[in-house]
Scaffold this motif. Structure first.
Motif, PDB file in Angstrom:
ATOM      1  N   ALA A  88      64.732  34.992  41.597  1.00  0.00           N
ATOM      2  CA  ALA A  88      63.868  34.528  40.496  1.00  0.00           C
ATOM      3  C   ALA A  88      64.456  33.298  39.820  1.00  0.00           C
ATOM      4  CB  ALA A  88      63.676  35.657  39.475  1.00  0.00           C
ATOM      5  N   LYS A  89      65.756  33.207  39.791  1.00  0.00           N
ATOM      6  CA  LYS A  89      66.387  31.982  39.254  1.00  0.00           C
ATOM      7  C   LYS A  89      66.055  30.795  40.154  1.00  0.00           C
ATOM      8  CE  LYS A  89      71.047  31.356  39.275  1.00  0.00           C
ATOM      9  NZ  LYS A  89      72.454  31.362  38.798  1.00  0.00           N
ATOM     10  N   ARG A  90      66.137  30.976  41.446  1.00  0.00           N
ATOM     11  CA  ARG A  90      65.812  29.901  42.393  1.00  0.00           C
ATOM     12  C   ARG A  90      64.338  29.504  42.251  1.00  0.00           C
ATOM     13  NH1 ARG A  90      67.540  31.798  48.184  1.00  0.00           N
ATOM     14  NH2 ARG A  90      67.233  29.573  48.580  1.00  0.00           N
ATOM     15  N   TYR A  91      63.487  30.505  41.995  1.00  0.00           N
ATOM     16  CA  TYR A  91      62.051  30.253  41.789  1.00  0.00           C
ATOM     17  C   TYR A  91      61.833  29.414  40.528  1.00  0.00           C
ATOM     18  CZ  TYR A  91      57.266  31.291  40.333  1.00  0.00           C
ATOM     19  OH  TYR A  91      55.966  31.181  39.894  1.00  0.00           O
ATOM     20  N   LEU A  92      62.469  29.802  39.440  1.00  0.00           N
ATOM     21  CA  LEU A  92      62.262  29.106  38.170  1.00  0.00           C
ATOM     22  C   LEU A  92      62.817  27.683  38.223  1.00  0.00           C
ATOM     23  CD1 LEU A  92      62.963  32.074  35.738  1.00  0.00           C
ATOM     24  CD2 LEU A  92      60.846  30.742  35.860  1.00  0.00           C
ATOM     25  N   CYS A  93      63.868  27.463  38.981  1.00  0.00           N
ATOM     26  CA  CYS A  93      64.401  26.104  39.130  1.00  0.00           C
ATOM     27  C   CYS A  93      63.364  25.176  39.775  1.00  0.00           C
ATOM     28  CB  CYS A  93      65.673  26.112  39.974  1.00  0.00           C
ATOM     29  SG  CYS A  93      67.112  26.704  39.071  1.00  0.00           S
ATOM     30  N   ARG A  98      64.706  37.779  34.630  1.00  0.00           N
ATOM     31  CA  ARG A  98      65.564  36.591  34.738  1.00  0.00           C
ATOM     32  C   ARG A  98      65.656  35.828  33.413  1.00  0.00           C
ATOM     33  NH1 ARG A  98      69.643  35.389  37.783  1.00  0.00           N
ATOM     34  NH2 ARG A  98      70.563  34.167  36.131  1.00  0.00           N
ATOM     35  N   ARG A  99      64.526  35.712  32.743  1.00  0.00           N
ATOM     36  CA  ARG A  99      64.544  34.960  31.471  1.00  0.00           C
ATOM     37  C   ARG A  99      65.337  35.724  30.412  1.00  0.00           C
ATOM     38  NH1 ARG A  99      61.760  30.250  31.598  1.00  0.00           N
ATOM     39  NH2 ARG A  99      59.917  30.069  32.929  1.00  0.00           N
ATOM     40  N   TRP A 100      65.223  37.059  30.390  1.00  0.00           N
ATOM     41  CA  TRP A 100      66.052  37.830  29.449  1.00  0.00           C
ATOM     42  C   TRP A 100      67.530  37.669  29.821  1.00  0.00           C
ATOM     43  CZ3 TRP A 100      62.221  42.137  30.922  1.00  0.00           C
ATOM     44  CH2 TRP A 100      61.056  42.010  30.160  1.00  0.00           C
ATOM     45  N   ASP A 101      67.818  37.762  31.100  1.00  0.00           N
ATOM     46  CA  ASP A 101      69.186  37.603  31.610  1.00  0.00           C
ATOM     47  C   ASP A 101      69.777  36.277  31.118  1.00  0.00           C
ATOM     48  OD1 ASP A 101      71.488  37.648  33.148  1.00  0.00           O
ATOM     49  OD2 ASP A 101      70.465  37.514  35.082  1.00  0.00           O
ATOM     50  N   ASP A 102      69.005  35.202  31.244  1.00  0.00           N
ATOM     51  CA  ASP A 102      69.505  33.872  30.876  1.00  0.00           C
ATOM     52  C   ASP A 102      69.770  33.743  29.382  1.00  0.00           C
ATOM     53  OD1 ASP A 102      69.349  32.981  33.519  1.00  0.00           O
ATOM     54  OD2 ASP A 102      67.251  32.397  33.291  1.00  0.00           O
ATOM     55  N   SER A 160      70.539  27.590  45.886  1.00  0.00           N
ATOM     56  CA  SER A 160      69.863  26.466  45.215  1.00  0.00           C
ATOM     57  C   SER A 160      68.367  26.735  45.022  1.00  0.00           C
ATOM     58  CB  SER A 160      70.092  25.160  45.981  1.00  0.00           C
ATOM     59  OG  SER A 160      71.473  24.913  46.079  1.00  0.00           O
ATOM     60  N   ALA A 161      67.680  25.733  44.470  1.00  0.00           N
ATOM     61  CA  ALA A 161      66.255  25.912  44.148  1.00  0.00           C
ATOM     62  C   ALA A 161      65.438  26.139  45.413  1.00  0.00           C
ATOM     63  CB  ALA A 161      65.746  24.674  43.407  1.00  0.00           C
ATOM     64  N   HIS A 189      66.371  24.543  34.711  1.00  0.00           N
ATOM     65  CA  HIS A 189      67.744  24.336  35.194  1.00  0.00           C
ATOM     66  C   HIS A 189      68.658  23.838  34.083  1.00  0.00           C
ATOM     67  CE1 HIS A 189      71.122  22.196  37.122  1.00  0.00           C
ATOM     68  NE2 HIS A 189      71.063  23.181  37.984  1.00  0.00           N
ATOM     69  N   ASP A 190      68.189  22.869  33.293  1.00  0.00           N
ATOM     70  CA  ASP A 190      69.049  22.300  32.243  1.00  0.00           C
ATOM     71  C   ASP A 190      69.331  23.314  31.142  1.00  0.00           C
ATOM     72  OD1 ASP A 190      69.120  19.992  33.659  1.00  0.00           O
ATOM     73  OD2 ASP A 190      67.753  18.873  32.354  1.00  0.00           O
TER      74      ASP A 190
END
Ligand code: FE
Length: 189
Positions: A100-105, A151-155, A128-129, A112-113
């Motif tokens: 999900a991180k690769r997806y959001l990138c 993923r967003r909660w994780d971040d 990577s993305a 990413h930033d």
């Protein structure tokens, strides 16, 4: 030992370890992630997934010893353990929270930033993305949308010294989501 006791004991003992290069430990990170899910009105399954999403870092000795130099595949290791006791609505968002991180990138230009330095560094190890095609295929998988929420909660669960509910607050959620309380399963992890 029943699975809830096993998981809580693992979090309590090994959760004192640092969360990679972040400025908080694994337990604090897990509690913050679950608190964000609960704040956003997530289902019980997703609150449990948020609490336990990094359990693979703690249960698997090779992942526990990993210093972030290789991909430890903690998401698969954690999901495989959780799948012994919980339904897919808990285990699969955990399994997919790294993809999900690769997806959001790929799909969110600002994502990413906004990642921590440590998370930006681990992205390279995790593949990577996604390409546009990979992102399109990813989000069609069952539980991928849940994994993106997780993923967003994780971040965002990386704040030093934040006041959040303690582990016991989540016991009713965890016990309520168990589909198997086979104690021998906990003993054989
Ligand atoms: Fe995490």
């Amino acid at each position: 030992m029943n699975p809830c006791e096993f998981l809580f004991e693992t979090l309590s003992i090994r959760g004192e370890s640092r969360y990679g290069m972040e400025k908080l430990n694994q337990m604090e990170h897990a509690l913050q992630c679950a608190a964000l899910a609960e704040r956003d009105g997530a289902t019980s399954a997703l609150i449990v997934a948020a609490l336990l999403h990094d359990i693979g870092h703690l249960i698997d000795d090779s992942a526990f010893a990993n210093k972030g130099e290789t991909n430890d595949e903690h998401e698969s290791k954690g999901a495989d353990v959780l799948a012994k006791w919980f339904g897919k609505e808990v285990s699969e968002p955990v399994r997919l929270h790294v993809p999900a991180k690769r997806y959001l990138c790929t799909t969110d230009g600002d994502y990413h930033d906004g990642l921590s330095r440590a998370s930006q560094r681990s992205l390279a190890l995790q593949g990577s993305a996604f390409s546009e095609e990979e992102a399109d295929a990813f989000i069609l998988q069952p539980y991928a949308v849940d994994a993106v929420c997780l993923r967003r909660w994780d971040d965002h669960a990386k704040v030093a010294d934040l006041n959040v509910p303690r582990l016991e607050h989540y016991r009713p959620y965890v016990e309520g989501m168990l589909v198997s309380s086979n104690s021998s399963a906990a003993a054989s992890v």
